[in-house]
Design a protein around this motif. Structure first.
Motif, mmCIF file in Angstrom:
data_model
loop_
_atom_site.group_PDB
_atom_site.id
_atom_site.type_symbol
_atom_site.label_atom_id
_atom_site.label_comp_id
_atom_site.label_asym_id
_atom_site.label_seq_id
_atom_site.Cartn_x
_atom_site.Cartn_y
_atom_site.Cartn_z
ATOM 1 N N ASN A 51 45.001 -8.284 -50.326
ATOM 2 C CA ASN A 51 45.356 -8.512 -51.736
ATOM 3 C C ASN A 51 46.425 -7.530 -52.194
ATOM 4 N N GLN A 52 46.317 -6.272 -51.738
ATOM 5 C CA GLN A 52 47.312 -5.263 -52.093
ATOM 6 C C GLN A 52 48.690 -5.642 -51.542
ATOM 7 N N LEU A 53 48.714 -6.066 -50.274
ATOM 8 C CA LEU A 53 49.989 -6.431 -49.659
ATOM 9 C C LEU A 53 50.587 -7.682 -50.290
ATOM 10 N N LYS A 54 49.739 -8.664 -50.611
ATOM 11 C CA LYS A 54 50.228 -9.876 -51.265
ATOM 12 C C LYS A 54 50.827 -9.558 -52.630
ATOM 13 N N SER A 55 50.188 -8.634 -53.337
ATOM 14 C CA SER A 55 50.696 -8.208 -54.637
ATOM 15 C C SER A 55 52.048 -7.496 -54.472
ATOM 16 N N GLN A 56 52.145 -6.649 -53.443
ATOM 17 C CA GLN A 56 53.411 -5.965 -53.169
ATOM 18 C C GLN A 56 54.516 -6.965 -52.837
ATOM 19 N N LEU A 57 54.166 -7.983 -52.037
ATOM 20 C CA LEU A 57 55.146 -8.995 -51.645
ATOM 21 C C LEU A 57 55.641 -9.773 -52.869
ATOM 22 N N LYS A 58 54.703 -10.166 -53.730
ATOM 23 C CA LYS A 58 55.062 -10.912 -54.936
ATOM 24 C C LYS A 58 55.969 -10.073 -55.843
ATOM 25 N N THR A 59 55.597 -8.793 -56.015
ATOM 26 C CA THR A 59 56.393 -7.905 -56.860
ATOM 27 C C THR A 59 57.804 -7.729 -56.292
ATOM 28 N N THR A 60 57.881 -7.594 -54.970
ATOM 29 C CA THR A 60 59.187 -7.419 -54.317
ATOM 30 C C THR A 60 60.079 -8.638 -54.516
ATOM 31 N N LEU A 61 59.530 -9.826 -54.293
ATOM 32 C CA LEU A 61 60.319 -11.054 -54.387
ATOM 33 C C LEU A 61 60.745 -11.366 -55.818
ATOM 34 N N GLU A 62 60.006 -10.828 -56.799
ATOM 35 C CA GLU A 62 60.333 -11.087 -58.201
ATOM 36 C C GLU A 62 61.138 -9.953 -58.840
ATOM 37 N N ASP A 63 61.407 -8.907 -58.064
ATOM 38 C CA ASP A 63 62.134 -7.743 -58.584
ATOM 39 C C ASP A 63 63.626 -8.064 -58.722
ATOM 40 N N GLU A 64 64.102 -8.219 -59.943
ATOM 41 C CA GLU A 64 65.493 -8.597 -60.186
ATOM 42 C C GLU A 64 66.468 -7.466 -59.892
ATOM 43 N N SER A 65 65.952 -6.243 -59.755
ATOM 44 C CA SER A 65 66.837 -5.114 -59.466
ATOM 45 C C SER A 65 67.221 -5.045 -57.991
ATOM 46 N N LEU A 66 66.529 -5.807 -57.153
ATOM 47 C CA LEU A 66 66.805 -5.812 -55.717
ATOM 48 C C LEU A 66 67.779 -6.928 -55.356
ATOM 49 N N THR A 67 68.626 -6.670 -54.376
ATOM 50 C CA THR A 67 69.505 -7.720 -53.868
ATOM 51 C C THR A 67 68.691 -8.667 -52.999
ATOM 52 N N GLU A 68 69.237 -9.837 -52.736
ATOM 53 C CA GLU A 68 68.534 -10.809 -51.900
ATOM 54 C C GLU A 68 68.296 -10.250 -50.495
ATOM 55 N N GLU A 69 69.269 -9.475 -49.992
ATOM 56 C CA GLU A 69 69.123 -8.884 -48.667
ATOM 57 C C GLU A 69 67.993 -7.868 -48.649
ATOM 58 N N ASP A 70 67.898 -7.035 -49.714
ATOM 59 C CA ASP A 70 66.815 -6.054 -49.802
ATOM 60 C C ASP A 70 65.458 -6.756 -49.894
ATOM 61 N N LYS A 71 65.418 -7.823 -50.676
ATOM 62 C CA LYS A 71 64.166 -8.586 -50.792
ATOM 63 C C LYS A 71 63.751 -9.133 -49.432
ATOM 64 N N ARG A 72 64.731 -9.626 -48.693
ATOM 65 C CA ARG A 72 64.429 -10.210 -47.378
ATOM 66 C C ARG A 72 63.885 -9.153 -46.425
ATOM 67 N N ILE A 73 64.533 -7.981 -46.393
ATOM 68 C CA ILE A 73 64.123 -6.926 -45.464
ATOM 69 C C ILE A 73 62.755 -6.368 -45.838
ATOM 70 N N ILE A 74 62.588 -6.021 -47.121
ATOM 71 C CA ILE A 74 61.303 -5.459 -47.566
ATOM 72 C C ILE A 74 60.191 -6.496 -47.455
ATOM 73 N N GLY A 75 60.497 -7.722 -47.882
ATOM 74 C CA GLY A 75 59.495 -8.788 -47.808
ATOM 75 C C GLY A 75 59.067 -9.073 -46.389
ATOM 76 N N SER A 76 60.023 -9.060 -45.462
ATOM 77 C CA SER A 76 59.702 -9.291 -44.051
ATOM 78 C C SER A 76 58.785 -8.208 -43.504
ATOM 79 N N HIS A 77 59.027 -6.966 -43.922
ATOM 80 C CA HIS A 77 58.194 -5.846 -43.474
ATOM 81 C C HIS A 77 56.762 -6.001 -43.991
ATOM 82 N N ILE A 78 56.623 -6.378 -45.255
ATOM 83 C CA ILE A 78 55.281 -6.576 -45.840
ATOM 84 C C ILE A 78 54.581 -7.765 -45.182
ATOM 85 N N GLN A 79 55.336 -8.852 -44.952
ATOM 86 C CA GLN A 79 54.753 -10.041 -44.334
ATOM 87 C C GLN A 79 54.258 -9.744 -42.924
#
Length: 327
Positions: free
Chosen positions: A290-318
């Motif tokens: 649940n913690q990781l899913k919440s982190q993933l959701k927050t990362t993907l919805e973070d408008e301050s991050l670029t799409e590339e950053d979202k992809r890299i961080i999201g991939s790591h969490i996934q």
């Protein structure tokens, strides 16, 4: 499969559910009639946990078609390599599996005419000469067992059930009512010892074929998930056990027997410690997921991050989620 539609309903959501409920890592499908455009749309559909790799005969887009479906929650999709062996009939997909070892899967949809079927296998053998040897070959072979005995692999279900009669395809009474086991999974002799739970069962979606399945697991030694180290109760239990072990070893130095010696004492300690760690891990997994899913959701919805950053961080969490799900 006969295309994606049945009585007005799209089969792909049902396939997604099948993969999810049965925790299927890789699924091979035949007669998919799936164009590359359809494949791209499905792979971009939100909510689907599957990644599809397909092949179609451009001359007959409403027939044939073979696909490999990958469960993104169990296997990564980056680094996958695919070789189209026979368009609409055979694809070889190389999927990252263990740390240094990929798994090579050849999905088959063979012709049902005997002469064409023979030519098809001759073409397969010729095309594979300069490609990596498949670890697993699966699909609709449209041939009886004896005609494929020459293959350099083992029919896993038959190996596990040498005297059992079972069928994977049944014609209706109107069609003649014949039954056969034309859907099979062949596995290399190297991987055969690591396979188990061979089964033939209804797939839960509309089709005249049964689902043939097996579990292939070549995991290394079990390791403790690092997040369990933060469990204070577990740490205290292991420290107490360690103190008891130290006392027992000291006693053994003065009175050593076959039933009381340091080696046996440590073996018992290790077995009990692993059991405690496994139990603690299973209890902690839902909270951690649940913690990781919440982190993933927050990362993907973070408008301050670029799409590339979202992809890299999201991939790591996934990746962390995938590892936890198979513990």
């Amino acid at each position: 499969m006969r295309g994606c539609w049945h009585n007005g309903a799209n089969r792909w959501p049902h396939i997604n559910q099948l993969v999810k409920e049965k925790k299927i890592g890789v699924l091979a499908l035949q007669e998919t009639h799936l164009t590359k455009e359809d494949e791209d749309v499905l792979n971009a559909t939100p909510g689907l946990r599957i990644h599809i790799i397909s092949s179609i005969d451009p001359a007959r887009t409403n027939a044939k078609g073979v696909a490999i479906v990958i469960n993104k929650m169990l296997l990564g999709t980056s680094g996958i390599k695919t070789h189209e062996i026979v368009p609409g009939r055979a694809i070889l997909t190389i999927i990252p599996w263990l740390k240094d070892t990929p798994i090579r899967i050849l999905a088959i949809y063979a012709p049902n005419d005997a002469t064409t079927n023979q030519r098809f296998w001759e073409l397969i053998q010729m095309k594979l000469r300069n490609l990596p040897k498949p670890d697993v070959m699966l699909g609709d072979f449209n041939a009886v067992e004896d005609s494929l005995d020459r293959l350099p692999a083992k029919d896993g279900w038959r190996h596990e059930n040498p005297n059992t009669l079972s069928y994977t395809f049944s014609q209706s009474a109107y069609q003649g009512g014949s039954q056969s086991r034309i859907d099979r999974i062949y596995i290399s002799t190297e991987l055969l010892p690591y396979s188990k739970e061979w089964d033939i069962a209804p797939p839960g979606i509309h089709t005249d074929h049964q689902l043939v399945s097996a579990r292939i697991s070549r995991k290394g030694r079990w390791s403790l998930p690092l997040f369990v180290l933060k469990d204070k109760d577990l740490s205290e239990q292991i420290i107490t056990m360690g103190k008891s072990l130290q006392t027992e070893i000291e006693k053994c130095s003065n009175q050593r027997t076959d039933d009381m010696n340091p080696q046996l004492a440590f073996s018992r300690f290790k077995t009990k410690a692993i059991h405690l760690c496994r139990t603690a891990a299973k209890k902690a997994i839902p909270k951690k997921m649940n913690q990781l899913k919440s982190q993933l959701k927050t990362t993907l919805e973070d408008e301050s991050l670029t799409e590339e950053d979202k992809r890299i961080i999201g991939s790591h969490i996934q990746e962390k989620l995938n590892q936890i799900e198979i513990l």
